[in-house]
Design a protein around this motif. Structure first.
Motif, PDB file in Angstrom:
ATOM      1  N   LYS A  33      -1.612   1.645  -4.138  1.00  0.00           N
ATOM      2  CA  LYS A  33      -2.642   1.025  -3.303  1.00  0.00           C
ATOM      3  C   LYS A  33      -2.356  -0.468  -3.219  1.00  0.00           C
ATOM      4  CE  LYS A  33      -6.676   4.067  -3.752  1.00  0.00           C
ATOM      5  NZ  LYS A  33      -8.094   4.153  -4.165  1.00  0.00           N
ATOM      6  N   VAL A  34      -2.372  -0.986  -2.010  1.00  0.00           N
ATOM      7  CA  VAL A  34      -2.147  -2.409  -1.804  1.00  0.00           C
ATOM      8  C   VAL A  34      -3.367  -3.005  -1.109  1.00  0.00           C
ATOM      9  CG1 VAL A  34      -0.975  -2.086   0.422  1.00  0.00           C
ATOM     10  CG2 VAL A  34      -0.514  -4.134  -0.934  1.00  0.00           C
ATOM     11  N   ASP A  35      -3.768  -4.210  -1.558  1.00  0.00           N
ATOM     12  CA  ASP A  35      -4.852  -4.955  -0.930  1.00  0.00           C
ATOM     13  C   ASP A  35      -4.577  -6.435  -1.122  1.00  0.00           C
ATOM     14  OD1 ASP A  35      -5.602  -5.576  -3.568  1.00  0.00           O
ATOM     15  OD2 ASP A  35      -7.082  -3.956  -3.653  1.00  0.00           O
ATOM     16  N   ASN A  36      -5.555  -7.265  -0.857  1.00  0.00           N
ATOM     17  CA  ASN A  36      -5.343  -8.712  -0.941  1.00  0.00           C
ATOM     18  C   ASN A  36      -5.017  -9.199  -2.346  1.00  0.00           C
ATOM     19  OD1 ASN A  36      -5.830  -9.009   1.800  1.00  0.00           O
ATOM     20  ND2 ASN A  36      -8.014  -9.393   1.535  1.00  0.00           N
ATOM     21  N   SER A  37      -5.361  -8.408  -3.358  1.00  0.00           N
ATOM     22  CA  SER A  37      -5.095  -8.824  -4.736  1.00  0.00           C
ATOM     23  C   SER A  37      -3.705  -8.429  -5.215  1.00  0.00           C
ATOM     24  CB  SER A  37      -6.145  -8.221  -5.680  1.00  0.00           C
ATOM     25  OG  SER A  37      -6.001  -6.817  -5.766  1.00  0.00           O
ATOM     26  N   GLY A  38      -3.010  -7.562  -4.470  1.00  0.00           N
ATOM     27  CA  GLY A  38      -1.684  -7.131  -4.876  1.00  0.00           C
ATOM     28  C   GLY A  38      -1.523  -5.632  -4.696  1.00  0.00           C
ATOM     29  N   ILE A  39      -0.568  -5.054  -5.416  1.00  0.00           N
ATOM     30  CA  ILE A  39      -0.284  -3.631  -5.290  1.00  0.00           C
ATOM     31  C   ILE A  39      -0.335  -2.966  -6.650  1.00  0.00           C
ATOM     32  CG2 ILE A  39       2.238  -3.959  -5.437  1.00  0.00           C
ATOM     33  CD1 ILE A  39       2.457  -1.674  -3.320  1.00  0.00           C
ATOM     34  N   THR A  40      -0.924  -1.772  -6.693  1.00  0.00           N
ATOM     35  CA  THR A  40      -1.109  -1.045  -7.946  1.00  0.00           C
ATOM     36  C   THR A  40      -0.545   0.360  -7.792  1.00  0.00           C
ATOM     37  OG1 THR A  40      -3.166  -2.251  -8.364  1.00  0.00           O
ATOM     38  CG2 THR A  40      -2.786  -0.244  -9.647  1.00  0.00           C
ATOM     39  N   ALA A  41       0.425   0.715  -8.642  1.00  0.00           N
ATOM     40  CA  ALA A  41       0.972   2.063  -8.627  1.00  0.00           C
ATOM     41  C   ALA A  41      -0.081   3.040  -9.140  1.00  0.00           C
ATOM     42  CB  ALA A  41       2.228   2.136  -9.483  1.00  0.00           C
ATOM     43  N   MET A  42      -0.156   4.220  -8.510  1.00  0.00           N
ATOM     44  CA  MET A  42      -1.105   5.232  -8.940  1.00  0.00           C
ATOM     45  C   MET A  42      -0.716   5.754 -10.321  1.00  0.00           C
ATOM     46  SD  MET A  42      -2.903   5.150  -6.160  1.00  0.00           S
ATOM     47  CE  MET A  42      -3.912   6.580  -5.800  1.00  0.00           C
ATOM     48  N   ASN A  43      -1.707   6.228 -11.075  1.00  0.00           N
ATOM     49  CA  ASN A  43      -1.458   6.668 -12.448  1.00  0.00           C
ATOM     50  C   ASN A  43      -0.528   7.871 -12.514  1.00  0.00           C
ATOM     51  OD1 ASN A  43      -3.024   4.676 -13.637  1.00  0.00           O
ATOM     52  ND2 ASN A  43      -4.909   5.883 -13.466  1.00  0.00           N
ATOM     53  N   SER A  44      -0.648   8.786 -11.545  1.00  0.00           N
ATOM     54  CA  SER A  44       0.214   9.968 -11.527  1.00  0.00           C
ATOM     55  C   SER A  44       1.182   9.871 -10.357  1.00  0.00           C
ATOM     56  CB  SER A  44      -0.613  11.243 -11.401  1.00  0.00           C
ATOM     57  OG  SER A  44       0.222  12.373 -11.241  1.00  0.00           O
ATOM     58  N   GLN A  45       2.434  10.266 -10.616  1.00  0.00           N
ATOM     59  CA  GLN A  45       3.442  10.303  -9.569  1.00  0.00           C
ATOM     60  C   GLN A  45       4.005  11.711  -9.401  1.00  0.00           C
ATOM     61  OE1 GLN A  45       4.188   7.765  -7.505  1.00  0.00           O
ATOM     62  NE2 GLN A  45       2.649   6.472  -8.516  1.00  0.00           N
ATOM     63  N   ASP A  46       3.240  12.711  -9.778  1.00  0.00           N
ATOM     64  CA  ASP A  46       3.644  14.104  -9.642  1.00  0.00           C
ATOM     65  C   ASP A  46       3.846  14.425  -8.159  1.00  0.00           C
ATOM     66  OD1 ASP A  46       3.714  16.923  -9.416  1.00  0.00           O
ATOM     67  OD2 ASP A  46       2.497  17.163 -11.223  1.00  0.00           O
ATOM     68  N   SER A  47       5.030  14.930  -7.799  1.00  0.00           N
ATOM     69  CA  SER A  47       5.364  15.139  -6.392  1.00  0.00           C
ATOM     70  C   SER A  47       4.643  16.317  -5.762  1.00  0.00           C
ATOM     71  CB  SER A  47       6.881  15.324  -6.232  1.00  0.00           C
ATOM     72  OG  SER A  47       7.325  16.454  -6.942  1.00  0.00           O
ATOM     73  N   ALA A  48       3.839  17.041  -6.540  1.00  0.00           N
ATOM     74  CA  ALA A  48       3.055  18.134  -5.974  1.00  0.00           C
ATOM     75  C   ALA A  48       1.603  17.751  -5.729  1.00  0.00           C
ATOM     76  CB  ALA A  48       3.107  19.354  -6.905  1.00  0.00           C
ATOM     77  N   LYS A  49       1.208  16.539  -6.117  1.00  0.00           N
ATOM     78  CA  LYS A  49      -0.206  16.150  -6.034  1.00  0.00           C
ATOM     79  C   LYS A  49      -0.500  15.434  -4.723  1.00  0.00           C
ATOM     80  CE  LYS A  49      -1.354  15.894 -10.959  1.00  0.00           C
ATOM     81  NZ  LYS A  49      -1.877  15.038 -12.048  1.00  0.00           N
ATOM     82  N   LEU A  50      -1.001  16.190  -3.767  1.00  0.00           N
ATOM     83  CA  LEU A  50      -1.380  15.584  -2.493  1.00  0.00           C
ATOM     84  C   LEU A  50      -2.608  14.700  -2.633  1.00  0.00           C
ATOM     85  CD1 LEU A  50      -0.828  18.262   0.289  1.00  0.00           C
ATOM     86  CD2 LEU A  50       0.025  15.927   0.250  1.00  0.00           C
ATOM     87  N   SER A  51      -3.453  14.958  -3.637  1.00  0.00           N
ATOM     88  CA  SER A  51      -4.646  14.137  -3.818  1.00  0.00           C
ATOM     89  C   SER A  51      -4.268  12.686  -4.092  1.00  0.00           C
ATOM     90  CB  SER A  51      -5.509  14.679  -4.963  1.00  0.00           C
ATOM     91  OG  SER A  51      -4.777  14.700  -6.179  1.00  0.00           O
ATOM     92  N   VAL A  52      -3.192  12.486  -4.829  1.00  0.00           N
ATOM     93  CA  VAL A  52      -2.735  11.124  -5.132  1.00  0.00           C
ATOM     94  C   VAL A  52      -2.166  10.482  -3.870  1.00  0.00           C
ATOM     95  CG1 VAL A  52      -1.155   9.729  -6.524  1.00  0.00           C
ATOM     96  CG2 VAL A  52      -2.296  11.713  -7.540  1.00  0.00           C
ATOM     97  N   LEU A  53      -1.381  11.248  -3.117  1.00  0.00           N
ATOM     98  CA  LEU A  53      -0.827  10.723  -1.871  1.00  0.00           C
ATOM     99  C   LEU A  53      -1.932  10.351  -0.892  1.00  0.00           C
ATOM    100  CD1 LEU A  53       1.626  10.152  -0.046  1.00  0.00           C
ATOM    101  CD2 LEU A  53       1.529  12.546   0.667  1.00  0.00           C
TER     102      LEU A  53
END
Length: 398
Positions: free
Chosen positions: A351-371
């Motif tokens: 997620k990116v906004d005016n404060s910077g960018i934050t990687a999501m906690n999970s990077q599982d390639s099957a999780k569409l909820s994170v995407l």
């Protein structure tokens, strides 16, 4: 271990496999979302003459102290009103052509009008103009006839179409729309909205990829839920041999039921590359089948999305005539520390906004909820060291 192709090299090789399609000429109102096939040259100047930017009175700057005798009225959309002489003013409205002899506009709020000896007299009640030409849009102040308005390869947004019309265009030459087939494979897939058993999943990938393609000029045809059967896949591939690009989703790895490569080989396809040094998306394959480019995306939803973002969409934009088809990398400060990477480039949902960018906690390639919750792909080059919080990183908006 077989070396993997760097993702940047894979992008270049994929783009080089195709030439932009031929062009066609369309009415401007029908060209939204297309790419300009040739430079658009202005056929007229804008403004076509000196024009008022305010409702008020056109005067000579040399007479800026007034008073002025009212000599006429200038309306937008009308030919220029008669010339004014020294000591005269013309009532003028926004968008009206300036009369000859006038070079400045006094706002109507800065004057008062009365009658003297049968003449309408305009008198100054506050400073009308700090400089000559105030509230006047000069001829050609936006552009002049002969200027290049839009370069070949420009994406035709709503604003670009407005500019084309203002420049005098009624029709416009654009790249043709690529025909794209989307083939989704897997015995486990069921139609969207269907009740699923424990061994089944809804077929989301083809809907997702078709939605991504809808943001390009592509004409998309989808064949969904092809069974994990070599004959079925060969039949599906052969049925879309008139398409410029054939996209398969799933079955591109090396398991017993990954049949894209065997089907491709049976039909006489020529593989250009297979497996790239990126995560997610390693099993990506590309080649030619007759006159069609075949791009085989991984079946994991996030892997399919990431490879479509980095490879499929740039390919379609290139074929459609874009002069800059690759995603635009931007920079932001990371709000979290990032671990070191291996020999593979990584694209992290973030997620990116005016404060910077934050990687999501999970990077599982099957999780569409994170995407679905992300709005960016944070890029980590191969062999990157640990990245502390607050350092600049690259990302692509999604």
């Amino acid at each position: 271990m077989t070396s993997l192709l760097p993702f940047e090299d894979a992008q270049k090789r994929l783009i080089s496999m195709a030439e932009p399609l031929a062009s066609e000429t369309l009415p401007v109102a029908e060209a939204l979302g297309r790419y300009l096939a040739e430079d658009l040259i202005a056929r007229r100047s804008q403004p076509a003459g000196d024009m008022s930017a305010m409702d008020g009175y056109a005067i000579r700057f040399a007479d800026r102290e007034g008073p002025w005798q009212l000599a006429g009225e200038c309306k937008a959309g009308s030919p220029p009103c008669p010339p004014i002489k020294s000591g005269q003013a013309a009532r003028i409205f926004t968008g009206a052509l300036m009369p000859d002899g006038a070079d400045t506009v006094v706002m109507q709020e800065n004057v008062t009008q009365d009658e003297d000896g049968g003449n309408d007299i305009i008198r100054l009640i506050s400073d009308p103009s700090p400089s000559k030409g105030h509230h006047v849009r000069g001829k050609g102040g936006d552009f002049n006839a002969g200027d290049i308005m839009l370069q070949a390869g420009t994406y035709l947004s709503a604003a670009a179409l407005g500019q084309a019309v203002m420049a005098g265009a009624g029709s416009i030459t654009v790249g043709r729309r690529p025909k794209v087939a989307v083939l989704s494979t897997g015995d486990e897939l069921v139609a969207p909205g269907t009740d699923t058993l424990s061994h089944q999943i809804p077929a989301s990938n083809d809907v997702m990829i078709a939605a991504m393609l809808s943001q390009t000029p592509a004409i998309t045809h989808t064949i969904s839920r092809i069974k994990d059967n070599l004959d079925s896949l060969c039949d599906a591939l052969a049925s879309v041999d008139d398409c410029d690009v054939i996209v398969s989703i799933g079955g591109a790895s090396v398991g017993d039921h990954d049949l894209v490569a065997p089907a491709f080989e049976r039909l006489g396809g020529q593989t250009d590359f297979w497996k790239i040094a990126m995560k997610p998306g390693k099993p990506l394959m590309a080649g030619k089948l007759g006159d069609s480019i075949v791009l085989a995306l991984p079946g994991n939803p996030v892997s399919a999305f990431v490879t479509a973002t980095l490879f499929l969409l740039p390919l379609i934009r290139h074929i459609a005539g874009s002069r800059s088809p690759l995603p635009v990398m931007q920079t932001a400060e990371t709000r979290t520390a990032l671990p070191a990477t291996t020999h593979r480039a990584e694209f992290l949902r973030a997620k990116v906004d005016n404060s910077g960018i934050t990687a999501m906690n999970s990077q599982d390639s099957a999780k569409l909820s994170v995407l679905a919750a992300a709005n960016a792909l944070l890029y980590r080059p191969p062999h990157s060291p640990v990245q502390p919080e607050g350092m600049a990183v690259s990302y692509i908006t999604i």
